[in-house]
Design an enzyme around this catalytic site. Structure first.
Site, short mmCIF file in Angstrom:
data_model
loop_
_atom_site.label_atom_id
_atom_site.label_comp_id
_atom_site.label_asym_id
_atom_site.label_seq_id
_atom_site.Cartn_x
_atom_site.Cartn_y
_atom_site.Cartn_z
N TYR A 153 44.97 40.02 48.00
CA TYR A 153 45.02 38.66 47.44
C TYR A 153 44.03 37.72 48.14
O TYR A 153 43.17 37.14 47.47
CB TYR A 153 46.46 38.12 47.51
CG TYR A 153 46.62 36.76 46.89
CD1 TYR A 153 46.51 36.59 45.51
CD2 TYR A 153 46.87 35.62 47.67
CE1 TYR A 153 46.65 35.32 44.93
CE2 TYR A 153 47.01 34.37 47.09
CZ TYR A 153 46.90 34.22 45.73
OH TYR A 153 47.02 32.96 45.15
N LYS A 157 40.53 35.89 46.55
CA LYS A 157 40.28 34.44 46.55
C LYS A 157 39.07 34.08 47.40
O LYS A 157 38.33 33.15 47.07
CB LYS A 157 41.53 33.69 47.01
CG LYS A 157 42.74 33.88 46.09
CD LYS A 157 42.48 33.37 44.66
CE LYS A 157 43.74 33.37 43.81
NZ LYS A 157 43.51 32.88 42.44
P1 NAD Z 1 52.11 31.94 37.38
O1 NAD Z 1 52.58 33.31 37.67
O2 NAD Z 1 53.10 30.89 37.05
O3 NAD Z 1 51.02 31.96 36.21
C1 NAD Z 1 49.98 32.90 36.18
C2 NAD Z 1 49.67 33.24 34.72
O4 NAD Z 1 48.60 34.18 34.71
C3 NAD Z 1 50.86 33.89 33.99
O5 NAD Z 1 51.11 33.23 32.77
C4 NAD Z 1 50.41 35.31 33.79
O6 NAD Z 1 50.90 35.93 32.59
C5 NAD Z 1 48.89 35.14 33.73
N1 NAD Z 1 48.25 36.43 33.99
C6 NAD Z 1 48.53 37.30 35.00
N2 NAD Z 1 47.83 38.43 34.86
C7 NAD Z 1 47.11 38.30 33.73
C8 NAD Z 1 46.21 39.15 33.05
N3 NAD Z 1 45.96 40.40 33.48
N4 NAD Z 1 45.63 38.71 31.91
C9 NAD Z 1 45.92 37.46 31.43
N5 NAD Z 1 46.75 36.60 32.05
C10 NAD Z 1 47.35 37.02 33.18
O7 NAD Z 1 51.26 31.53 38.67
P2 NAD Z 1 50.62 30.14 39.13
O8 NAD Z 1 51.27 29.79 40.41
O9 NAD Z 1 50.54 29.15 38.05
O10 NAD Z 1 49.16 30.65 39.49
C11 NAD Z 1 48.00 30.20 38.83
C12 NAD Z 1 46.80 30.42 39.75
O11 NAD Z 1 46.99 29.64 40.93
C13 NAD Z 1 46.63 31.87 40.22
O12 NAD Z 1 45.26 32.19 40.20
C14 NAD Z 1 47.15 31.83 41.64
O13 NAD Z 1 46.55 32.82 42.44
C15 NAD Z 1 46.73 30.45 42.06
N6 NAD Z 1 47.48 29.92 43.20
C16 NAD Z 1 48.84 29.76 43.12
C17 NAD Z 1 49.52 29.25 44.22
C18 NAD Z 1 51.00 29.07 44.22
O14 NAD Z 1 51.55 28.72 45.28
N7 NAD Z 1 51.69 29.22 43.10
C19 NAD Z 1 48.82 28.92 45.39
C20 NAD Z 1 47.44 29.09 45.42
C21 NAD Z 1 46.79 29.58 44.32
#
Ligand code: NAD
Length: 265
Positions: A153, A157
């Site tokens: 992960y 990133k």
């Molecule tokens: P989430 O799980 O709520 O949403 C992620 C979405 O991506 C989901 O709807 C999922 O179906 C979609 N997805 C996953 N794999 C996929 C694929 N192969 N093809 C198409 N769509 C796909 O997560 P989130 O927290 O909203 O995360 C969004 C972004 O933010 C991600 O890139 C995550 O790494 C990043 N992020 C999240 C956090 C956190 O604390 N939640 C922190 C830092 C970064």
């Protein structure tokens, strides 16, 4: 004038919040996700990315902005495919439609995890565009259990943040008048973190890794509003930046001097 946005990960969390705010404002949103989206596609494979891009460009000849949120954090090889190649290949494929906009913009979601220990070999393989090699390295790490597998992960990133800085200043992006930037969140309360945050032990682990002195854990909207500004007409000169929208986690971890890169020259 109404703008057309392509948003990946639109079915959940940060992507869903961003899509909802933009739709409320009357903008056109084309969502891409595994399900519950305008375009259902799997961004973990080259075919899925190509298919998603082709279908987006069928729906809209001109795309004003791309916001790439789709991502996973599992300690498995697929994480490098979705988080790095699922972003970089899709954005690159959509460049022709962006180029037709009067004010094209792109923003991606990286993470403060890009500051954490990672696999330099995997980062280099990703930046070289070598997905099979990146997957091979990820598989070897994942085989050692979830703790080592987690390295996939932060590696995904770190590579994504570096790709944004590298590509943003090239003829394809800056030269074509397209600001390209990243947002690096701290701990956002979404389905991705729900499991970890549901126990005191999980929460303590997350908070030790991601210290957030300002306002504690954040909402998906806190990231959505920044993504929306980065991809707005108002953003004319911000390019190649990874903005840590993380409650102060980056400043806590890296301290006050991150500008010494040229001091010894
Ligand atoms: P989430 O799980 O709520 O949403 C992620 C979405 O991506 C989901 O709807 C999922 O179906 C979609 N997805 C996953 N794999 C996929 C694929 N192969 N093809 C198409 N769509 C796909 O997560 P989130 O927290 O909203 O995360 C969004 C972004 O933010 C991600 O890139 C995550 O790494 C990043 N992020 C999240 C956090 C956190 O604390 N939640 C922190 C830092 C970064």
């Amino acid at each position: 004038m109404t703008r057309t946005y392509v948003i990946t990960g639109s079915a959940s969390g940060i992507g869903a919040a961003t899509a909802a705010i933009l739709r409320d404002r009357g903008e056109r949103v084309i969502g891409i996700d595994l399900r519950d989206a305008d375009i259902e596609a799997d961004l973990s494979t080259p075919e899925g990315r190509a298919d998603a891009a082709a279908r987006a460009m069928e729906l809209a000849e001109t795309i004003d902005a791309v916001i790439a949120c789709a991502g996973i954090s599992a300690p498995i090889p697929k994480t490098i495919s979705v988080n790095y190649f699922g972003v970089t290949e899709l954005l690159t494929a959509l460049l022709p439609a962006l180029a037709r906009s009067q004010a094209p913009r792109a923003a991606v979601v990286s993470s403060m995890a890009s500051l954490q220990p990672n696999s330099p070999d995997m980062v280099e393989a990703a930046l070289a565009g070598d997905e099979p090699k990146a997957l091979e390295i990820a598989a070897a790490l994942a085989a050692q259990g979830p703790q080592v597998g987690y390295l996939v992960y932060p590696s995904s990133k770190r590579a994504l943040s570096r790709w944004v800085r590298r590509e943003s200043i090239t003829p394809a992006w800056a030269g074509a008048g397209i600001p390209l930037n990243a947002v690096a969140p701290g701990t956002v309360v979404t389905p991705m973190t729900a499991g970890l945050l549901s126990t005191p032990e999980g929460q303590a682990m997350v908070d030790a890794a991601v210290p957030m002195p300002l306002n504690d854990h954040q909402s998906p909207e806190s990231i959505a509003y920044l993504l929306i500004w980065l991809t707005s007409v108002e953003n004319t000169h911000l390019a190649g930046q990874v903005i840590y929208d993380d409650g102060g986690a980056d400043a806590t971890l890296r301290g006050d001097d991150i500008w010494s890169w040229a001091d010894s020259r």
